[in-house]
Scaffold this active site. Structure first.
Site, PDB file in Angstrom:
ATOM      1  N   CYS A   2       1.087  -1.343   0.435  1.00 11.45           N
ATOM      2  CA  CYS A   2       0.124  -0.407   0.266  1.00 11.45           C
ATOM      3  C   CYS A   2       0.864   1.058   0.006  1.00 11.45           C
ATOM      4  CB  CYS A   2      -0.736   0.182   1.155  1.00 11.45           C
ATOM      5  SG  CYS A   2      -2.296  -1.130   1.372  1.00 11.45           S
ATOM      6  N   ARG A  27       5.928  -1.209  -4.100  1.00 10.10           N
ATOM      7  CA  ARG A  27       5.909  -1.604  -2.804  1.00 10.10           C
ATOM      8  C   ARG A  27       4.705  -3.166  -3.195  1.00 10.10           C
ATOM      9  NH1 ARG A  27       6.515   1.746   1.591  1.00 10.10           N
ATOM     10  NH2 ARG A  27       4.683   1.604   2.528  1.00 10.10           N
ATOM     11  N   TRP A  74      -2.622  -3.145  -1.799  1.00  6.56           N
ATOM     12  CA  TRP A  74      -2.747  -4.138  -1.433  1.00  6.56           C
ATOM     13  C   TRP A  74      -3.680  -5.097  -0.568  1.00  6.56           C
ATOM     14  CZ3 TRP A  74      -0.768  -7.600   2.356  1.00  6.56           C
ATOM     15  CH2 TRP A  74      -0.165  -9.092   1.410  1.00  6.56           C
ATOM     16  N   ASN A  98      -3.520   2.771   5.415  1.00  5.80           N
ATOM     17  CA  ASN A  98      -2.105   1.982   5.019  1.00  5.80           C
ATOM     18  C   ASN A  98      -2.674   1.302   6.461  1.00  5.80           C
ATOM     19  OD1 ASN A  98      -1.707   2.408   2.595  1.00  5.80           O
ATOM     20  ND2 ASN A  98       0.197   2.598   3.679  1.00  5.80           N
ATOM     21  N   GLY A  99      -2.108   0.065   6.405  1.00  7.61           N
ATOM     22  CA  GLY A  99      -2.558  -1.007   7.598  1.00  7.61           C
ATOM     23  C   GLY A  99      -3.844  -1.927   7.912  1.00  7.61           C
ATOM     24  N   GLU A 485      17.779 -19.227   1.194  1.00 13.05           N
ATOM     25  CA  GLU A 485      17.555 -17.783   0.677  1.00 13.05           C
ATOM     26  C   GLU A 485      17.437 -17.659  -1.129  1.00 13.05           C
ATOM     27  OE1 GLU A 485      17.251 -13.369  -0.842  1.00 13.05           O
ATOM     28  OE2 GLU A 485      17.036 -14.944   1.409  1.00 13.05           O
ATOM     29  N   LYS A 489      14.234 -16.784  -3.420  1.00  7.69           N
ATOM     30  CA  LYS A 489      13.830 -16.231  -4.980  1.00  7.69           C
ATOM     31  C   LYS A 489      13.071 -16.212  -5.544  1.00  7.69           C
ATOM     32  CE  LYS A 489      16.310 -12.561  -2.795  1.00  7.69           C
ATOM     33  NZ  LYS A 489      14.983 -12.652  -1.942  1.00  7.69           N
ATOM     34  N   GLU A 492       9.590 -16.811  -4.711  1.00  8.18           N
ATOM     35  CA  GLU A 492       9.050 -15.726  -5.117  1.00  8.18           C
ATOM     36  C   GLU A 492       8.529 -15.025  -6.817  1.00  8.18           C
ATOM     37  OE1 GLU A 492      10.618 -12.583  -1.493  1.00  8.18           O
ATOM     38  OE2 GLU A 492      12.388 -13.432  -2.796  1.00  8.18           O
ATOM     39  N   HIS A 508      16.792 -37.687   5.625  1.00  3.69           N
ATOM     40  CA  HIS A 508      15.907 -37.079   5.957  1.00  3.69           C
ATOM     41  C   HIS A 508      14.483 -36.842   5.561  1.00  3.69           C
ATOM     42  CE1 HIS A 508      18.747 -38.528  10.218  1.00  3.69           C
ATOM     43  NE2 HIS A 508      19.857 -37.572   9.508  1.00  3.69           N
ATOM     44  N   LYS A 607       7.156  -5.124  -1.166  1.00  2.81           N
ATOM     45  CA  LYS A 607       7.980  -4.952  -0.304  1.00  2.81           C
ATOM     46  C   LYS A 607       8.516  -4.885   0.902  1.00  2.81           C
ATOM     47  CE  LYS A 607      12.559  -3.926  -1.147  1.00  2.81           C
ATOM     48  NZ  LYS A 607      13.154  -4.754  -1.647  1.00  2.81           N
TER      49      LYS A 607
END
Length: 612
Positions: A2, A27, A74, A98-99, A485, A489, A492, A508, A607
């Site tokens: 947002c 964002r 968003w 926002n929020g 990581e 990536k 995402e 395992h 973001k």
């Protein structure tokens, strides 16, 4: 996630609002809208999708006004639809938010009982109706907003305009960032100063609980009902300029900016092969007292913290724990005296990390427990930087791509500098070892430059991933977090299901997934675990798995049938995780491009995660 832009001026601010929204596209969002006050009318346009859709609609309707608010949404409550897009209206009032208003259902029911009709599924619309209701008793917009704020539970930043108050923009900050841009004969607001750089480089950063009334010529800020002053800070606009330049995507540009970003981060701390005398000098008293470290972070920053744990414990013998902020904040962790709490966040506004910090500080103070807090962050003006005892900046510049690249490697660089500083202060590292690591740090940007030269080889490998649906990343020691990581990536931005594992865990469970359709990415630096890692590679190949190996050039691991190798320049074991981040970033990027996904703004992600 947002974004808010607003302003009050002598001139039309329509184009300023649209440009501001474009600068906030990084964002993450799914709809956009604006509302303008013009000649006693409230003019509103909203569109699902990109800001360009809103821009086209505004151009066609040719609406203008000198007071207005705009928003990129968003979705949290309600699907991405035009009715759910901001601004939300109640009569003559328009609100952007926002929020999350956590108690909106209770408030909504009360308002419906009073006869208010809702046109959206959002939590935000209750704010507009609450203000409208409060104005029936008090013909003062600021006072009405002040009255309803105590009813709101959750985190929010609000921008509010009313047609009967054509020179007033009201703002509230509680748990979600908001800045005021200070102009001459005009003033602006935004959730990120980046949006306002075309019109000003002077900013006021609102604190938790602040309310403000902006007119063309004045800014009044209130905390707990009392008028207060907040400092005006100037920002170097050139530092915050964000453009793709010659690159197709921000992510690729930011991958290639890593040598310079790391160099900048190092320059604030190192003088030759020693630490600068002024580096974290004000933290020395706290560092000398600490007996352990607790790292709190989310996502990519959490992976950086996992690597730092190895460094704290192996380099300077300091116990270190790492925890995901969203878990840490809700499990009532024991607050231990003489602990350094390190919060890690690219934006410095990550909701869960910020909440965990505040809760820890509150509980420590209530029980008279001595702790120290430090933020590792990329934004000098962020909430975390302001609210911790100390901070260490990652001088990466703006990172626009949602999938973090240079913020991650500069966080790792900052962590190593922090380990060296704490070790030096506590006399837990020798001058010789500190000098050796410092020399390697200075050499790091050139090693990364050499690694980036393998971009075409990694592009060729990525073509073999395009039709895949699953992938494993394996690493040992400090490469295990890099495996996590790398998997993050790939998930995402390419939407391929990927998992990162400690290679020793292969037998395992994960080995059951390996077949001839499962690509397995191996991270193989020259370290004490290399021979064991080679055994893991044999286990994968024996089950028909196809290996994609990023291996040290001296590892004697070479390409063969169903084993594709890119040789990485040799680097110190301590700094290998930073270098091995580069090929997994490039692999994920190229796979995503080949699959045709939105690399910089992947679906469902944002973001800066400023809500839970």
């Amino acid at each position: 996630m947002c974004g808010i832009v607003g302003g009050v001026a002598e001139r039309s601010i329509t184009n300023i609002l649209i440009e501001g929204l474009k600068r906030l596209e990084y964002r993450g969002y799914d709809s956009a809208g604006l509302a303008l006050v013009s000649e006693g009318q409230l003019l509103r346009e909203r569109r699902v999708g990109k800001v360009i859709n809103l821009d086209t609609a505004v151009e066609q309707s040719d609406i203008h006004g000198s007071l207005g608010i705009a928003h990129t949404r968003w979705a949290t409550h309600g699907k991405p639809t035009e009715n759910n897009a901001h601004p939300h209206v109640s009569g003559k009032i328009a609100v952007v938010h926002n929020g999350i208003i956590e108690n909106y259902q209770v408030l909504k029911q009360k308002l419906q009982d009073l006869g208010y009709v809702f046109s959206s599924e959002t939590d935000t619309e209750v704010v507009a109706h609450l203000i409208a209701d409060a104005l029936k008793e008090n013909n003062n917009l600021f006072a009405a907003v002040e009255k309803i704020v105590p009813q709101l539970e959750g985190a929010y930043a609000l921008g509010i305009v009313h047609t009967d108050y054509p020179d007033e923009l009201i703002v509230v900050r509680e748990g979600s960032p908001l800045v005021i841009g200070v102009g001459i004969g005009e003033n602006f607001i935004s959730s990120d100063q980046l949006a306002l750089l075309p019109v000003t480089n002077r900013f006021i950063y609102l604190e938790e609980g602040d309310m403000a009334r902006l007119t063309r010529d004045s800014i009044e800020i209130f905390a707990h009902g009392q008028a207060i002053e907040r400092p005006v800070k100037e920002l170097d606009a050139t530092v915050s300029h964000a453009s793709k330049g010659e690159y197709k995507h921000f992510m690729l540009k930011e991958i290639y900016e890593q040598p310079e970003a790391i160099q900048q981060t190092l320059s604030q701390a190192l003088n030759g092969n020693t630490l600068r005398d002024d580096f974290l000098k004000d933290a020395e008293a706290d560092f000398s007292q600490i007996k352990q470290v607790q790292i709190i972070a989310c996502g990519t920053s959490y992976h950086a913290g996992m690597i730092a744990k190895y460094w704290f414990e192996q380099l300077i013998g300091l116990p270190c724990q790492v925890e995901i902020a969203s878990e840490y904040r809700y499990r009532s962790p024991v607050i231990v005296a003489d602990t350094l709490y390190v919060c890690v966040s690219q934006s410095g506004e990550t909701a869960d990390t910020l909440a965990a910090l505040r809760d820890t500080q509150k509980r420590a103070a209530a029980n008279n427990i001595n702790i120290a807090t430090l933020t590792i962050c990329n934004v000098a003006t962020s909430s975390m930087v302001r609210e911790t005892n100390h901070h260490l900046l990652t001088l990466a510049g703006p990172e626009i791509g949602v999938a973090s690249t240079k913020a991650f490697t500069t966080q790792l660089t900052a962590f190593m500098l922090l380990v060296l500083k704490v070790g030096q202060t506590k006399q837990q590292i020798s001058a010789a070892q500190l000098g050796e690591i410092a020399a390697t740090l200075w050499h790091l940007p050139s090693v990364i430059l050499k690694t980036l030269q393998f971009n075409n080889a990694i592009l060729n490998l990525s073509e073999l991933f395009v039709e895949k649906n699953h992938c494993l990343f394996l690493g040992r020691g400090t490469q295990f977090p890099i495996a996590l990581e790398g998997a993050l990536k790939l998930k995402e931005i390419s939407y391929i299901h990927a998992e990162g594992y400690a290679a020793g865990e292969l037998k395992h469970g994960p080995l059951a997934l390996v077949d001839n359709e499962m690509p397995v990415v191996i991270l193989a630096p020259m370290d004490d675990m290399l021979d064991k890692l080679k055994s893991n590679m044999e286990e994968v190949q024996a089950r028909g798995g196809e290996l994609f190996v990023f291996a040290d050039e001296n590892s004697e691991i070479n390409s063969k049938d169903r084993q594709h190798v890119v040789q990485i320049p040799t680097i110190s074991t301590w700094l290998a995780p930073i270098v091995y981040s580069i090929p997994v970033q490039l692999l994920s990027y190229h796979v995503a491009v080949l699959r045709g996904t939105d690399v910089d703004q992947p679906r469902n992600l944002a973001k800066s995660v400023t809500v839970e």
